[in-house]
Design a protein around this motif. Structure first.
Motif, short mmCIF file in Angstrom:
data_model
loop_
_atom_site.label_atom_id
_atom_site.label_comp_id
_atom_site.label_asym_id
_atom_site.label_seq_id
_atom_site.Cartn_x
_atom_site.Cartn_y
_atom_site.Cartn_z
N ILE A 1 4.04 5.90 -5.33
CA ILE A 1 4.20 6.02 -6.77
C ILE A 1 3.28 7.10 -7.33
O ILE A 1 3.64 7.84 -8.23
N LEU B 1 7.85 -6.73 -9.61
CA LEU B 1 7.31 -5.43 -9.20
C LEU B 1 5.96 -5.15 -9.86
O LEU B 1 5.02 -4.71 -9.21
N SER B 2 5.87 -5.43 -11.15
CA SER B 2 4.61 -5.10 -11.81
C SER B 2 3.48 -5.96 -11.26
O SER B 2 2.36 -5.50 -11.11
N ARG B 3 3.79 -7.20 -10.91
CA ARG B 3 2.74 -8.02 -10.30
C ARG B 3 2.35 -7.48 -8.93
O ARG B 3 1.18 -7.50 -8.54
N ARG C 1 2.42 1.65 -3.56
CA ARG C 1 1.46 2.14 -4.56
C ARG C 1 1.13 3.61 -4.34
O ARG C 1 1.02 4.39 -5.28
N LEU D 1 2.48 -4.43 -7.94
CA LEU D 1 1.86 -3.11 -8.00
C LEU D 1 0.47 -3.14 -8.61
O LEU D 1 -0.43 -2.42 -8.19
N LEU D 2 0.30 -3.97 -9.62
CA LEU D 2 -0.90 -3.85 -10.45
C LEU D 2 -2.10 -4.64 -9.93
O LEU D 2 -3.16 -4.62 -10.56
N TYR D 3 -1.94 -5.35 -8.83
CA TYR D 3 -3.07 -6.11 -8.33
C TYR D 3 -3.17 -5.99 -6.83
O TYR D 3 -2.15 -5.98 -6.14
N GLU D 4 -4.40 -5.88 -6.34
CA GLU D 4 -4.55 -5.76 -4.90
C GLU D 4 -4.15 -7.08 -4.24
O GLU D 4 -3.34 -7.10 -3.34
N PRO E 1 9.30 -7.94 -13.53
CA PRO E 1 8.14 -8.83 -13.49
C PRO E 1 7.54 -8.93 -12.09
O PRO E 1 6.32 -8.88 -11.92
N ALA F 1 0.84 -1.21 0.00
CA ALA F 1 0.00 0.00 0.00
C ALA F 1 0.87 1.25 0.00
O ALA F 1 0.60 2.21 -0.73
#
Lengths: 216, 216
Positions: A122, A178-180, A119, A182-185, A176, A116
């Motif tokens: 950012i 990080l994007s996972r 995110r 960040l992009l999903y709760e 890979p 949290a």
DNA sequence: ACGATACGAGACGGGCCCGTATCGTAAGTA
DNA sequence: TACTTACGATACGGGCCCGTCTCGTATCGT
């Protein structure tokens, strides 16, 4: 998880002399812990107000302002509070060390409070660059440099190609995960993901015998 | 960049019958464009208020509320406005198609307005899940599924290993670009980055002759 | 022409917030 | 004990915002 002692939080205003009633360490940690809890529960940085923080922490507003001059100063200390030291790296194989470093990201992504924070920070890169810089310098930079070191060592030992920019290599491994995160709760950060990423990036995703492969 | 026509924005309240003065299309686009400009300039989603939007757009508050019931409804239309169709994929080689898809992400990362939207929406995953879902379904899902298709085709043609989860493959290619686009205000998204990522992930970052390599 | 609707502007009551100040009380030092 | 500082609570003036409503005016269908 209980409130860690976390040293003297208020970096803003020093507690002057030793006379009079001392600052309450319980208030320190209660405030910081409350901010983390609110963020964990989905509160946005913008929705966080000094007033709400004090109310939720069961503390007077003056007690907050006595320690931090404004919200940003408080948040900087909050970010320090979630900074944990990196685990030691075995140093035997580059693969193992990379897995360890990716596991750190994975666990931070699974921990609601740290994901949290990440995110939210950012979203504030442009509006509060100083807050972002603090987060970057305390949390991101350390881990990134650790990965630099591992990869450079791998180039020397021949475990890693030396014809690719180290910064790109870091992103190939960390991106890979990080994007996972960040992009999903509820991030899809299952067990074994670190090993899968490291091995896939090391080996490549082209089949062994494919004509375009650089290996004969 | 000038205000695109962008169809009828107000999905919330239909313009009822055809009698009376019609809605101003100029107001529609002025409002949406103003939101994008404010975000581009560093305004946070939380700092955006209907009042400020109306003021900045040179429009009465009633004109905004006549079209959108609340901020979220407006933001959903704003996200629709920055959604651009994917370029056609040549389909000749998987590598070329992956490069094209990564170039889309790269350009969106370089465009301040789309990267600002993405960063802000990420911070709101927990607090406004419906807004996040809208962004995910309109912007992310389409691109992700396009990459699925390319990779599955590559597995059939033998250009891509078929022993790795397709979802992981997508993250291996897109993750490095996404994390660079998200984690830096002036993102290091230089020319040729897409090709570098695609080639490195395809080939692997282990030297050809290394003993641990799966290639003999 | 006339009725209907939209326009920009802004008033309105109510709410939350800012940062400071002032209560009476608590907990230390000298 | 006397002094000093922190405590929780709360009041304060000022600000921005919400969503609704009312102006006087503009622009459509009929």
């Amino acid at each position: 998880m209980k409130a860690e002692p976390m040293a003297a939080a208020g970096a803003g205003l020093p507690a002057t002399t030793g006379r009079g009633r001392p600052r309450s360490a319980a208030a320190d940690s209660s405030i910081v812990e409350t901010v983390l809890r609110l963020l964990e529960e989905g509160t946005t940085l913008g929705e966080l107000s000094m007033e709400r923080i004090a109310r939720s922490a069961g503390v007077g507003k003056a007690t907050v302002y006595r320690r931090w001059a404004n919200k940003d100063a408080l948040l900087i200390d909050v970010m320090r509070a979630i900074d944990e030291p990196l685990p030691p790296l075995a140093g035997t194989s580059v693969r193992e060390d990379l897995v360890v470093l990716l596991e750190v990201i994975r666990h931070r992504g699974l921990a609601k409070r740290s994901s949290a924070v990440m995110r939210n920070v950012i979203g504030v890169i442009q509006s509060s660059p100083q807050l972002w810089r603090q987060y970057h310098d305390t949390v991101i930079r350390t881990r990134r440099e650790a990965m630099y070191a591992v990869l450079r060592r791998g180039m020397r030992t021949g475990e890693i190609r030396d014809d690719i920019d180290v910064r790109l290599l870091v992103d190939l491994f960390a991106g890979p995960m990080l994007s996972r995160a960040l992009l999903y709760e509820r991030a899809p950060l299952e067990d074994g993901l670190s090993e899968q990423i490291v091995d896939a990036v090391l080996e490549g995703v082209r089949p062994s015998g494919h004509p375009a492969s650089r290996r004969p």
